[in-house]
Design a protein around this motif. Structure first.
Motif, mmCIF file in Angstrom:
data_model
loop_
_atom_site.group_PDB
_atom_site.id
_atom_site.type_symbol
_atom_site.label_atom_id
_atom_site.label_comp_id
_atom_site.label_asym_id
_atom_site.label_seq_id
_atom_site.Cartn_x
_atom_site.Cartn_y
_atom_site.Cartn_z
ATOM 1 N N ASN A 1 -27.915 -81.995 0.839
ATOM 2 C CA ASN A 1 -28.347 -80.960 -0.086
ATOM 3 C C ASN A 1 -29.568 -80.273 0.505
ATOM 4 N N GLU A 2 -29.451 -78.994 0.788
ATOM 5 C CA GLU A 2 -30.537 -78.222 1.399
ATOM 6 C C GLU A 2 -30.796 -76.962 0.587
ATOM 7 N N LYS A 3 -32.060 -76.675 0.347
ATOM 8 C CA LYS A 3 -32.437 -75.477 -0.390
ATOM 9 C C LYS A 3 -33.719 -74.921 0.214
ATOM 10 N N LEU A 4 -33.664 -73.641 0.589
ATOM 11 C CA LEU A 4 -34.802 -72.989 1.246
ATOM 12 C C LEU A 4 -34.798 -71.516 0.885
ATOM 13 N N THR A 5 -35.944 -71.008 0.429
ATOM 14 C CA THR A 5 -36.088 -69.600 0.055
ATOM 15 C C THR A 5 -37.337 -69.047 0.732
ATOM 16 N N VAL B 1 -34.428 -61.971 4.610
ATOM 17 C CA VAL B 1 -34.419 -62.779 3.392
ATOM 18 C C VAL B 1 -33.609 -64.048 3.674
ATOM 19 N N ILE B 2 -34.252 -65.191 3.539
ATOM 20 C CA ILE B 2 -33.621 -66.480 3.808
ATOM 21 C C ILE B 2 -33.491 -67.225 2.479
ATOM 22 N N GLU B 3 -32.281 -67.374 2.015
ATOM 23 C CA GLU B 3 -32.007 -68.105 0.778
ATOM 24 C C GLU B 3 -30.856 -69.081 1.056
ATOM 25 N N ILE B 4 -31.212 -70.277 1.450
ATOM 26 C CA ILE B 4 -30.234 -71.303 1.803
ATOM 27 C C ILE B 4 -30.136 -72.304 0.663
ATOM 28 N N ASP B 5 -28.949 -72.466 0.143
ATOM 29 C CA ASP B 5 -28.681 -73.454 -0.908
ATOM 30 C C ASP B 5 -27.313 -74.076 -0.623
ATOM 31 N N ASP B 6 -27.298 -75.024 0.294
ATOM 32 C CA ASP B 6 -26.050 -75.624 0.765
ATOM 33 C C ASP B 6 -25.911 -77.041 0.238
ATOM 34 N N LYS B 7 -24.695 -77.380 -0.102
ATOM 35 C CA LYS B 7 -24.359 -78.735 -0.510
ATOM 36 C C LYS B 7 -23.083 -79.146 0.209
ATOM 37 N N ALA B 8 -23.065 -80.352 0.685
ATOM 38 C CA ALA B 8 -21.879 -80.869 1.371
ATOM 39 C C ALA B 8 -21.717 -82.339 1.014
ATOM 40 N N GLU B 9 -20.475 -82.711 0.713
ATOM 41 C CA GLU B 9 -20.181 -84.100 0.377
ATOM 42 C C GLU B 9 -18.809 -84.453 0.938
ATOM 43 N N ALA C 1 -28.094 -66.659 14.627
ATOM 44 C CA ALA C 1 -29.369 -66.835 13.930
ATOM 45 C C ALA C 1 -30.010 -68.159 14.335
ATOM 46 N N ARG C 2 -31.286 -68.104 14.607
ATOM 47 C CA ARG C 2 -32.082 -69.288 14.893
ATOM 48 C C ARG C 2 -33.285 -69.257 13.954
ATOM 49 N N ILE C 3 -33.286 -70.176 12.986
ATOM 50 C CA ILE C 3 -34.330 -70.228 11.971
ATOM 51 C C ILE C 3 -35.045 -71.562 12.108
ATOM 52 N N SER C 4 -36.349 -71.506 12.309
ATOM 53 C CA SER C 4 -37.161 -72.709 12.457
ATOM 54 C C SER C 4 -38.285 -72.657 11.440
ATOM 55 N N TYR C 5 -38.357 -73.698 10.611
ATOM 56 C CA TYR C 5 -39.408 -73.790 9.604
ATOM 57 C C TYR C 5 -40.030 -75.168 9.712
ATOM 58 N N GLY C 6 -41.257 -75.216 10.096
ATOM 59 C CA GLY C 6 -41.936 -76.493 10.286
ATOM 60 C C GLY C 6 -43.437 -76.316 10.200
ATOM 61 N N GLY C 7 -44.151 -77.266 10.769
ATOM 62 C CA GLY C 7 -45.604 -77.214 10.704
ATOM 63 C C GLY C 7 -46.235 -78.007 11.815
ATOM 64 N N ARG C 8 -47.521 -77.845 11.919
ATOM 65 C CA ARG C 8 -48.310 -78.612 12.874
ATOM 66 C C ARG C 8 -49.724 -78.752 12.324
ATOM 67 N N GLY C 9 -50.292 -79.899 12.570
ATOM 68 C CA GLY C 9 -51.613 -80.187 12.038
ATOM 69 C C GLY C 9 -51.749 -81.673 11.741
ATOM 70 N N GLU D 1 -45.259 -72.758 9.935
ATOM 71 C CA GLU D 1 -44.784 -71.651 10.761
ATOM 72 C C GLU D 1 -43.292 -71.439 10.552
ATOM 73 N N LEU D 2 -42.913 -70.177 10.564
ATOM 74 C CA LEU D 2 -41.519 -69.766 10.386
ATOM 75 C C LEU D 2 -41.149 -68.835 11.519
ATOM 76 N N ILE D 3 -40.034 -69.124 12.176
ATOM 77 C CA ILE D 3 -39.565 -68.315 13.308
ATOM 78 C C ILE D 3 -38.111 -67.936 13.055
ATOM 79 N N VAL D 4 -37.791 -66.653 13.226
ATOM 80 C CA VAL D 4 -36.443 -66.139 13.012
ATOM 81 C C VAL D 4 -36.070 -65.260 14.190
ATOM 82 N N THR D 5 -34.901 -65.497 14.772
ATOM 83 C CA THR D 5 -34.367 -64.647 15.833
ATOM 84 C C THR D 5 -32.870 -64.488 15.623
ATOM 85 N N GLY D 6 -32.311 -63.423 16.196
ATOM 86 C CA GLY D 6 -30.873 -63.209 16.079
ATOM 87 C C GLY D 6 -30.512 -61.759 16.340
#
Length: 240
Positions: free
Chosen positions: A149-153, A83-91, A211-219, A185-190
């Motif tokens: 500001n990053e948010k990913l679920t 379960v990937i629920e990233i909601d980070d904020k930094a200032e 943890a190595r989480i990659s979320y991207g695309g191709r096309g 595509e989503l890739i998770v390792t750890g």
């Protein structure tokens, strides 16, 4: 010579993409890789359960397939949900200001009469009474700020591909979804501890070591968003 090499590289890259015109990007094969190898060869069981006829007739068996059995991933080849629920904020905001001024003077008005003898040989207006005089003044100021500001679920199924001697599980999971001519595509390792896996056979990303989480695309959409090869080469070569 360099221009010819760049042209050849550009033509080769273009030829590779010509075969994709009018076709959606192909999905990665699933019959190769560490995941299938771990599922097909889970290894030898460490504990062998001996069941008697009374155990087989009982409704309350202790195995993993029983009603109250523990179905959490525990060995090579098992599957669990990440379960990937990233909601980070930094200032961050920094402001600095610095100023410095200094004045130095050096003179030898009297030293056993030596300055007076030297002054006679110096040009007009020169004297050791005021030999050296320096002054300096410097001012520096800086101002910087960072705002993110990053948010990913996301949820993805991962496979236990290896079990370390200390019991830690190495997991790897991948997921590909094709919509029209674009693949996400989503890739998770750890590495995870078995005790961190919940009763629902799930684990959150913040409990995955290395943890190595990659979320991207191709096309087609991704290709349009990327600069051309020639522009990337020019940006890398130009020093200004």
């Amino acid at each position: 010579m360099r221009l010819s090499v760049l042209l050849i590289l550009g033509l080769l890259a273009a030829c590779g993409r010509l075969g994709q015109i009018g076709k959606p990007p192909e999905l990665s094969p699933t019959d190769t890789g560490y995941e299938l190898s771990a599922m097909a060869n889970p290894g030898l069981p460490q504990v062998v359960e001996l069941r008697t006829e009374l155990d087989q007739a009982s409704l309350w068996r202790g195995g993993r397939n029983s009603l109250l059995g523990d179905r959490r991933a525990e060995g090579r080849g098992d599957i669990l949900t990440v379960v990937i629920e990233i909601d980070d904020k930094a200032e961050i905001s920094n402001s600095t200001q610095r100023s410095r001024s200094g004045t130095e003077s050096l003179g030898i008005p009297q030293l056993f009469g030596i300055p007076q003898r030297i002054d006679e040989k110096l040009p007009d207006g020169a004297s050791l009474a005021d030999a050296v005089s320096t002054s300096s003044n410097s001012v520096s100021a800086g101002d910087g700020s960072v705002r993110r500001n990053e948010k990913l679920t996301l949820r993805v199924a991962a496979t236990v591909v290896n079990q370390l001697p200390n019991g830690v599980l190495q997991i790897q999971g991948s997921q590909e979804v094709r919509v029209n001519f674009e693949i996400r595509e989503l890739i998770v390792t750890g590495y995870v501890r078995p005790q961190d896996i919940s009763r629902q056979n799930e684990i959150t990303y913040d409990k995955i070591a290395a943890a190595r989480i990659s979320y991207g695309g191709r096309g087609q959409i991704t290709d349009v968003q990327q600069p051309r090869y020639g522009q990337q080469i020019v940006d890398a070569i130009l020093p200004f």
